[in-house]
Write an enzyme that holds these catalytic residues in place. Structure first.
Site, PDB file in Angstrom:
ATOM      1  N   CYS A 134      41.311 -46.778  -5.001  1.00  0.00           N
ATOM      2  CA  CYS A 134      40.254 -46.565  -4.018  1.00  0.00           C
ATOM      3  C   CYS A 134      38.997 -46.817  -4.578  1.00  0.00           C
ATOM      4  CB  CYS A 134      40.465 -44.803  -3.616  1.00  0.00           C
ATOM      5  SG  CYS A 134      39.128 -44.309  -2.531  1.00  0.00           S
ATOM      6  N   GLU A 136      40.630 -50.700   2.214  1.00  0.00           N
ATOM      7  CA  GLU A 136      41.477 -51.578   1.007  1.00  0.00           C
ATOM      8  C   GLU A 136      41.435 -52.830   1.922  1.00  0.00           C
ATOM      9  OE1 GLU A 136      42.293 -50.924  -1.263  1.00  0.00           O
ATOM     10  OE2 GLU A 136      42.560 -48.531  -1.516  1.00  0.00           O
TER      11      GLU A 136
END
Length: 207
Positions: free
Chosen positions: A2, A103
């Protein structure tokens, strides 16, 4: 992993959603929050408090604060054992507040960004750890990291890891510093249910 997330929800909603009794910082929002920036987090210190941490954990024993640039994520499988994280895992656990995270899917010629969030539209807390580092000039820096785990079925086609996201019940167990049950804490670090999440391709430039 992340490495980017978004938080735009109004402070009044955050305060109610996370049962915050004290606001001890400037509330930090953004649509492309990245490592090195200040983030808003919830800790429990007799009561739930909203605080700021710099994203990128600097262990208390570190000689050089630049190590924090590499430690914005911690893996769930090793977080209780790695020297960089095990002390914080025991008593300095937090929630890092977000509305969604990004992402990038790798294609032949470019990477396509996707934003993952909850279908409910509610904000949520990432599983986090925090530390206090003291410089040679005796200046204290408060830093944090986000814990990641294996991706769920929704995220897997884009990336093989995802941040740990908590339900309200799990969040309460996680931030309680009196909770020293290692096995219980580790059992919380699992993929969030894919059926409760949504994925959207990002078509505007991230600012």
């Amino acid at each position: 992993m992340c490495g980017r997330f978004v938080l735009l929800t109004d402070l009044s909603v955050i305060t109610e959603h996370f049962d915050i009794q004290e606001i001890a910082c400037e509330y930090k929002t953004g649509k492309n929050i990245s490592p090195g920036q200040l983030v808003s987090a919830v800790i429990r210190d007799e009561k739930n408090r909203l605080v700021n941490f710099r994203w990128g954990l600097i262990p208390s024993w570190a000689k050089d604060p630049s190590i924090g640039s590499k430690m914005f994520n911690a893996r769930a499988k090793t977080v209780s054992e790695k020297p960089s994280f095990r002390s914080a895992f025991k008593r300095r656990r937090c929630l890092i507040i977000a509305d969604g995270f990004y992402e990038w899917q790798k294609l032949e010629k470019w990477n396509v960004p996707f934003c993952f969030s909850l279908k409910s539209g509610n904000p949520f807390g990432f599983a986090g750890l925090y530390e206090s580092w003291t410089s040679p000039e005796q200046k204290q820096i408060q830093t944090c990291t986000i814990i990641t785990t294996d991706s769920n079925e929704l995220i897997m086609p884009v990336h093989d890891r995802m941040p740990v996201i908590f339900s309200k019940e799990s969040a309460s167990l996680w931030i309680n510093p009196e909770n020293q049950n290692k096995e219980e804490l580790l059992s919380l670090l699992k993929p969030y249910p894919a059926e409760e999440m949504k994925m959207e391709e990002v078509i505007t430039k991230l600012g």
